[in-house]
Design a protein around this motif. Structure first.
Motif, PDB file in Angstrom:
ATOM      1  N   ASN A   1      -4.339   0.510   1.419  1.00 51.37           N
ATOM      2  CA  ASN A   1      -4.104  -0.678   0.602  1.00 51.37           C
ATOM      3  C   ASN A   1      -4.322  -0.333  -0.862  1.00 51.37           C
ATOM      4  O   ASN A   1      -5.350   0.237  -1.231  1.00 51.37           O
ATOM      5  CB  ASN A   1      -5.051  -1.800   1.038  1.00 51.37           C
ATOM      6  N   SER A   2      -3.357  -0.663  -1.690  1.00 52.62           N
ATOM      7  CA  SER A   2      -3.405  -0.262  -3.099  1.00 52.62           C
ATOM      8  C   SER A   2      -4.553  -0.906  -3.856  1.00 52.62           C
ATOM      9  O   SER A   2      -5.049  -0.333  -4.837  1.00 52.62           O
ATOM     10  CB  SER A   2      -2.081  -0.608  -3.791  1.00 52.62           C
TER      11      SER A   2
ATOM     12  N   GLY B   1       0.813  -1.196   0.000  1.00 48.64           N
ATOM     13  CA  GLY B   1       0.000   0.000   0.000  1.00 48.64           C
ATOM     14  C   GLY B   1       0.850   1.250   0.000  1.00 48.64           C
ATOM     15  O   GLY B   1       2.046   1.214  -0.325  1.00 48.64           O
TER      16      GLY B   1
END
Length: 281
Positions: A199-200, A157
């Motif tokens: 969080n990506s 992330g």
């Protein structure tokens, strides 16, 4: 958060009190601030010392579990002296994740002079103490940071938020970590990163805060975090949050094949013993 510089802090004597960090895209530094950042490189205040076990420590997630950060490379941008490129690793529980990103300083100010000495000082000594600490050219610099974890790592992330650095400038131009008042600015932490991790993929967010000097940091996150006065240690009740491994000195940030601090210390110790032996000592 940061006061106007003290009268003896002539480099930025007209600065006003910084408030929230300005936009990364449009920092509004004065001419004096730009001159200051061009003259003083703050990277040594932020980067991990290569010959030291110490890393930054902090609190992550809603339960404030321990997280560690090793800022292995902090490099000033030649095109903008208030901008720094950062590379490093973090460790949460047993997961080590590389990251890289940047820091942009947007404000600079002097630390507020102390008006009251600690209670344990007698009156005369207290006055001398105040005169001494207030004579130090003490500054605080506020900025923004973005650190992106390597995408190939599970659950990667982005850490993003504000960074605050407390430091002093010596008569010879040398800089060092310095916090005049542990109730203000970094509150004894010297360097404080405060923000969120996102969080990506899922966009889930978690709060995060980490500091350079965890033992001096006057935090209000965990109650009775430290115990003991002369030799403070972490409260055993927070062992479950990862603080029981602090003294293990695991060099988790080292790259494969890289000499660790322990190996360097051992080599130096062996060399000293061999030299003493050959000298007949």
């Amino acid at each position: 958060m940061v006061s106007s510089p003290a009268a003896n802090s002539s480099a930025v004597a007209t600065q006003t009190t910084p408030t929230a960090a300005a936009s990364v895209a449009t920092p509004t530094l004065s001419a004096e601030e730009r001159k200051f950042f061009a003259e003083y490189d703050l990277s040594s205040l932020i980067a991990k010392e290569p010959d030291d076990h110490e890393v930054m420590n902090g609190f992550y997630g809603p339960d404030h579990y321990r997280i560690e950060f090793a800022l292995l490379e902090v490099r000033r941008d030649p095109a903008n002296p208030a901008h720094y490129f950062v590379k490093g690793k973090n460790r949460f529980k047993k997961a080590v994740t590389p990251f890289e990103g940047d820091i942009l300083f947007t404000q600079l100010g002097g630390q507020t002079p102390l008006t009251k000495a600690p209670e344990y000082y007698p009156a005369k000594d207290g006055k001398e103490y105040l005169a001494e600490v207030n004579a130090v050219n003490a500054y605080s610099s506020l900025g923004t940071f973005t650190l992106r974890e390597e995408a190939s790592y599970k659950g990667a992330g982005v850490f993003k938020g504000e960074v605050l650095v407390d430091f002093a400038v010596g008569d010879g131009g040398e800089i060092r970590p310095y916090c005049r008042d542990d109730k203000q600015n970094t509150r004894g932490g010297y360097v404080v990163f405060d923000g969120t991790w996102t969080n990506s993929e899922t966009k889930q967010q978690k709060p995060v805060l980490w500091v350079q000097n965890i033992f001096e940091y006057q935090q209000d996150i965990l109650r009775n975090f430290l115990i003991g006065e002369r030799d403070p240690d972490f409260n055993p009740k927070y062992a479950k949050l990862g603080w029981d491994t602090y003294w293990q000195n695991e060099e988790w940030w080292a790259e494969p094949g890289q000499l660790t601090v322990t190996e360097v210390e051992t080599a130096h110790s062996s060399a000293d013993v061999a030299a003493d032996s050959s000298a007949g000592i």
